[in-house]
Design a protein around this motif. Sequence first.
Motif, PDB file in Angstrom:
ATOM      1  N   ARG A   1       0.707   4.612  -8.016  1.00  0.00           N
ATOM      2  CA  ARG A   1       2.125   4.835  -8.282  1.00  0.00           C
ATOM      3  C   ARG A   1       2.994   4.102  -7.266  1.00  0.00           C
ATOM      4  NH1 ARG A   1       2.409  11.174 -10.217  1.00  0.00           N
ATOM      5  NH2 ARG A   1       1.022  11.527  -8.461  1.00  0.00           N
ATOM      6  N   ARG A   2       2.579   4.135  -6.010  1.00  0.00           N
ATOM      7  CA  ARG A   2       3.364   3.443  -4.982  1.00  0.00           C
ATOM      8  C   ARG A   2       3.424   1.942  -5.262  1.00  0.00           C
ATOM      9  NH1 ARG A   2       3.015   0.552  -0.547  1.00  0.00           N
ATOM     10  NH2 ARG A   2       0.752   0.347  -0.680  1.00  0.00           N
ATOM     11  N   LEU A   3       2.283   1.360  -5.591  1.00  0.00           N
ATOM     12  CA  LEU A   3       2.251  -0.081  -5.861  1.00  0.00           C
ATOM     13  C   LEU A   3       3.023  -0.432  -7.127  1.00  0.00           C
ATOM     14  CD1 LEU A   3      -1.502  -0.773  -4.975  1.00  0.00           C
ATOM     15  CD2 LEU A   3       0.514  -1.477  -3.659  1.00  0.00           C
ATOM     16  N   LEU A   4       2.947   0.408  -8.132  1.00  0.00           N
ATOM     17  CA  LEU A   4       3.693   0.152  -9.367  1.00  0.00           C
ATOM     18  C   LEU A   4       5.202   0.244  -9.130  1.00  0.00           C
ATOM     19  CD1 LEU A   4       1.461   2.193 -11.827  1.00  0.00           C
ATOM     20  CD2 LEU A   4       1.837  -0.286 -11.941  1.00  0.00           C
ATOM     21  N   ALA A   5       5.607   1.208  -8.302  1.00  0.00           N
ATOM     22  CA  ALA A   5       7.037   1.422  -8.064  1.00  0.00           C
ATOM     23  C   ALA A   5       7.627   0.411  -7.094  1.00  0.00           C
ATOM     24  CB  ALA A   5       7.258   2.843  -7.537  1.00  0.00           C
ATOM     25  N   GLU A   6       6.835  -0.072  -6.143  1.00  0.00           N
ATOM     26  CA  GLU A   6       7.386  -0.866  -5.043  1.00  0.00           C
ATOM     27  C   GLU A   6       6.999  -2.333  -5.071  1.00  0.00           C
ATOM     28  OE1 GLU A   6       6.245   1.141  -1.466  1.00  0.00           O
ATOM     29  OE2 GLU A   6       7.169   3.046  -2.064  1.00  0.00           O
ATOM     30  N   THR A   7       6.081  -2.740  -5.947  1.00  0.00           N
ATOM     31  CA  THR A   7       5.651  -4.133  -6.001  1.00  0.00           C
ATOM     32  C   THR A   7       5.623  -4.614  -7.450  1.00  0.00           C
ATOM     33  OG1 THR A   7       3.254  -3.841  -6.330  1.00  0.00           O
ATOM     34  CG2 THR A   7       4.091  -3.573  -4.080  1.00  0.00           C
ATOM     35  N   LYS A   8       5.369  -5.907  -7.616  1.00  0.00           N
ATOM     36  CA  LYS A   8       5.219  -6.497  -8.948  1.00  0.00           C
ATOM     37  C   LYS A   8       3.774  -6.917  -9.211  1.00  0.00           C
ATOM     38  CE  LYS A   8      10.001  -8.160  -9.163  1.00  0.00           C
ATOM     39  NZ  LYS A   8      10.883  -9.347  -9.352  1.00  0.00           N
TER      40      LYS A   8
END
Length: 265
Positions: free
Chosen positions: A221-228
Amino acid sequence: MQDFTAISNLRLIAIPRLVAGGRWRVEAMRSLSESCLLWFTKGQGRITVQGATRGYTAHNAVFIPPGVMHGFDAGQQVFGTAVFFGRNCDVPLPKEPHHLRIREVHAQQEINVLLDSILREMNSDVPAHDRATRHYLGLLGVWLERQVVRAEPEPVKPDATRRLAARYSKLLEKEYRSGMGVAEFAAALNVTPTHLTRCCKLACGRPASALLQDRRIFEARRLLAETKIPVGHIAASLGYTSPAYFTRAFHHLTGKSPTAFRRAS
């Protein structure tokens, strides 16, 4: 010129603001690369630190060192402040996690004044505000050290169940990207999967598999929300054998597909 690296990444965030981006940001199991102090001023809930769950109420301070897995309930009635000390903080801080119940009114007032002073100086542009911030931060470290010394001793020392849950928590934080399952973690800890699951349930009310899945999905979730980063690459980086398996696991825990979650973030 004095070096103020120690406060360059210091953040004070109201606990309701932490939840504003989604309760998963505080409730899911995760660790940080910096020390954190949670000061609860209102409300109650449960907090899990290093595989052990305890209740918290107003006037509880919870210190969490870097790399320690944790998560806590944060309902609408929970208020307080989270202090993130930054990776380069050179203020002396405890090496172990502590859950402190601050009963003395003077000590409660003292930390409130310190946090207000730190925030005021951080947001100020008057001369020497950086130096003042650093000194107040040092006093917060002193306050924490004194409260640890004064803390009421635990009724009983952690038993074998809690010690195993803590060991699992540490190993999980180190290896959650590896693709290891509960059986592999249990083997690494020289216990059976059944025993590991039973101990986790007793220590924090959740089986070992749920803690593992929670940690991996939090990172997703963190990577999906904060990165592309593409979904397939995220799945591979977290040890999932295929993007389809990752999507099923993600949807099962969050109710959304990874793509839908990213669009809504």
